[in-house]
Design a protein around this motif. Structure first.
Motif, PDB file in Angstrom:
ATOM      1  N   ASN A  39      21.318  50.028  57.685  1.00 17.77           N
ATOM      2  CA  ASN A  39      20.752  49.534  58.948  1.00 17.77           C
ATOM      3  C   ASN A  39      21.821  48.906  59.828  1.00 17.77           C
ATOM      4  O   ASN A  39      21.790  49.035  61.041  1.00 17.77           O
ATOM      5  N   ALA A  40      22.783  48.233  59.208  1.00 18.44           N
ATOM      6  CA  ALA A  40      23.822  47.529  59.959  1.00 18.44           C
ATOM      7  C   ALA A  40      25.101  48.351  60.129  1.00 18.44           C
ATOM      8  O   ALA A  40      25.959  47.988  60.918  1.00 18.44           O
ATOM      9  N   GLY A  41      25.233  49.416  59.371  1.00 16.94           N
ATOM     10  CA  GLY A  41      26.451  50.220  59.438  1.00 16.94           C
ATOM     11  C   GLY A  41      27.632  49.541  58.755  1.00 16.94           C
ATOM     12  O   GLY A  41      28.785  49.762  59.126  1.00 16.94           O
ATOM     13  N   LEU A  42      27.358  48.743  57.740  1.00 19.37           N
ATOM     14  CA  LEU A  42      28.427  48.020  57.047  1.00 19.37           C
ATOM     15  C   LEU A  42      29.376  48.970  56.329  1.00 19.37           C
ATOM     16  O   LEU A  42      28.948  49.956  55.735  1.00 19.37           O
ATOM     17  N   ALA A  43      30.652  48.641  56.392  1.00 17.34           N
ATOM     18  CA  ALA A  43      31.705  49.367  55.659  1.00 17.34           C
ATOM     19  C   ALA A  43      31.673  50.873  55.895  1.00 17.34           C
ATOM     20  O   ALA A  43      31.960  51.657  54.998  1.00 17.34           O
ATOM     21  N   GLY A  44      31.292  51.274  57.093  1.00 13.19           N
ATOM     22  CA  GLY A  44      31.290  52.693  57.431  1.00 13.19           C
ATOM     23  C   GLY A  44      30.040  53.450  57.037  1.00 13.19           C
ATOM     24  O   GLY A  44      29.976  54.672  57.214  1.00 13.19           O
ATOM     25  N   ALA A  45      29.037  52.755  56.517  1.00 11.78           N
ATOM     26  CA  ALA A  45      27.779  53.433  56.182  1.00 11.78           C
ATOM     27  C   ALA A  45      27.136  53.954  57.462  1.00 11.78           C
ATOM     28  O   ALA A  45      27.075  53.228  58.456  1.00 11.78           O
ATOM     29  N   PRO A  46      26.672  55.203  57.466  1.00 11.69           N
ATOM     30  CA  PRO A  46      26.007  55.698  58.678  1.00 11.69           C
ATOM     31  C   PRO A  46      24.721  54.912  58.932  1.00 11.69           C
ATOM     32  O   PRO A  46      23.915  54.736  58.024  1.00 11.69           O
ATOM     33  N   LYS A  47      24.593  54.424  60.155  1.00  9.34           N
ATOM     34  CA  LYS A  47      23.410  53.637  60.514  1.00  9.34           C
ATOM     35  C   LYS A  47      22.184  54.541  60.582  1.00  9.34           C
ATOM     36  O   LYS A  47      22.277  55.714  60.936  1.00  9.34           O
ATOM     37  N   MET A  48      21.056  53.963  60.261  1.00  7.00           N
ATOM     38  CA  MET A  48      19.811  54.727  60.213  1.00  7.00           C
ATOM     39  C   MET A  48      19.358  55.219  61.587  1.00  7.00           C
ATOM     40  O   MET A  48      18.566  56.146  61.667  1.00  7.00           O
ATOM     41  N   ASP A  49      19.874  54.641  62.639  1.00  3.35           N
ATOM     42  CA  ASP A  49      19.488  55.103  63.979  1.00  3.35           C
ATOM     43  C   ASP A  49      20.572  55.966  64.629  1.00  3.35           C
ATOM     44  O   ASP A  49      20.484  56.284  65.803  1.00  3.35           O
ATOM     45  N   ASP A  50      21.585  56.359  63.871  1.00  2.91           N
ATOM     46  CA  ASP A  50      22.705  57.134  64.405  1.00  2.91           C
ATOM     47  C   ASP A  50      22.599  58.592  63.948  1.00  2.91           C
ATOM     48  O   ASP A  50      23.166  58.991  62.934  1.00  2.91           O
ATOM     49  N   VAL A  51      21.878  59.367  64.722  1.00  4.87           N
ATOM     50  CA  VAL A  51      21.631  60.769  64.381  1.00  4.87           C
ATOM     51  C   VAL A  51      22.945  61.542  64.264  1.00  4.87           C
ATOM     52  O   VAL A  51      23.120  62.351  63.351  1.00  4.87           O
ATOM     53  N   ALA A  52      23.891  61.265  65.156  1.00  4.03           N
ATOM     54  CA  ALA A  52      25.171  61.981  65.139  1.00  4.03           C
ATOM     55  C   ALA A  52      25.944  61.704  63.849  1.00  4.03           C
ATOM     56  O   ALA A  52      26.572  62.607  63.286  1.00  4.03           O
ATOM     57  N   ALA A  53      25.902  60.478  63.357  1.00  6.26           N
ATOM     58  CA  ALA A  53      26.610  60.136  62.123  1.00  6.26           C
ATOM     59  C   ALA A  53      25.982  60.819  60.907  1.00  6.26           C
ATOM     60  O   ALA A  53      26.675  61.155  59.947  1.00  6.26           O
ATOM     61  N   TRP A  54      24.688  61.038  60.963  1.00  8.27           N
ATOM     62  CA  TRP A  54      23.998  61.672  59.839  1.00  8.27           C
ATOM     63  C   TRP A  54      24.101  63.195  59.873  1.00  8.27           C
ATOM     64  O   TRP A  54      23.957  63.849  58.844  1.00  8.27           O
ATOM     65  N   ALA A  55      24.339  63.773  61.048  1.00 13.20           N
ATOM     66  CA  ALA A  55      24.327  65.235  61.192  1.00 13.20           C
ATOM     67  C   ALA A  55      25.198  65.958  60.163  1.00 13.20           C
ATOM     68  O   ALA A  55      24.712  66.879  59.486  1.00 13.20           O
ATOM     69  N   PRO A  56      26.467  65.591  59.993  1.00  4.82           N
ATOM     70  CA  PRO A  56      27.274  66.326  59.001  1.00  4.82           C
ATOM     71  C   PRO A  56      26.791  66.109  57.563  1.00  4.82           C
ATOM     72  O   PRO A  56      26.937  66.990  56.712  1.00  4.82           O
ATOM     73  N   ARG A  57      26.208  64.992  57.301  1.00 12.95           N
ATOM     74  CA  ARG A  57      25.688  64.729  55.962  1.00 12.95           C
ATOM     75  C   ARG A  57      24.454  65.579  55.689  1.00 12.95           C
ATOM     76  O   ARG A  57      24.245  66.070  54.590  1.00 12.95           O
ATOM     77  N   LEU A  58      23.628  65.729  56.717  1.00 14.21           N
ATOM     78  CA  LEU A  58      22.385  66.481  56.549  1.00 14.21           C
ATOM     79  C   LEU A  58      22.619  67.978  56.416  1.00 14.21           C
ATOM     80  O   LEU A  58      21.722  68.703  56.001  1.00 14.21           O
ATOM     81  N   GLU A  59      23.829  68.430  56.759  1.00 12.61           N
ATOM     82  CA  GLU A  59      24.172  69.836  56.561  1.00 12.61           C
ATOM     83  C   GLU A  59      24.376  70.139  55.078  1.00 12.61           C
ATOM     84  O   GLU A  59      24.349  71.286  54.663  1.00 12.61           O
ATOM     85  N   LYS A  60      24.574  69.086  54.297  1.00 19.06           N
ATOM     86  CA  LYS A  60      24.800  69.247  52.868  1.00 19.06           C
ATOM     87  C   LYS A  60      23.463  69.340  52.132  1.00 19.06           C
ATOM     88  O   LYS A  60      22.450  68.837  52.585  1.00 19.06           O
TER      89      LYS A  60
END
Length: 102
Positions: A39-60
């Protein structure tokens, strides 16, 4: 002997079914072990509201995402600190976590 083995099989199936996690249980795992960082994006974790950050992960594949959780990545410890969670439970939690992006 067949009756005994059949009974053992039925008991095993019943125990496995009773160990299944409900959606509320999985949400609790996410709340306790995942969302503080995501939720906070700590230590580089993709934030839950950041669709762009999740996009490459969701391709997996879901299995690849789950293996990342099991192994840990960067500052995320193995199993995201849910050391009592089985691999199958973590997979179900990952699936619930990425649901909003589907």
């Amino acid at each position: 002997m067949k009756k005994v083995l059949s009974s053992v099989g039925v008991i095993s199936v019943c125990l496995s079914a009773s160990m299944a996690w409900s959606q509320d249980d999985l949400q609790g795992i996410l709340d306790r072990h995942c969302l503080a960082c995501h939720n906070a994006g700590l230590a580089g974790a993709p934030k839950m509201d950041d669709v762009a950050a999740w996009a490459p992960r969701l391709e997996k594949d879901l299995d690849v995402l789950t293996q990342t959780v099991i192994s840990g990545k960067g500052a995320m410890p193995p199993k995201g600190t849910c050391f009592s969670c089985s691999d199958d439970t973590l997979k179900a939690a990952v699936e619930l976590m990425i649901q909003p992006f589907k």
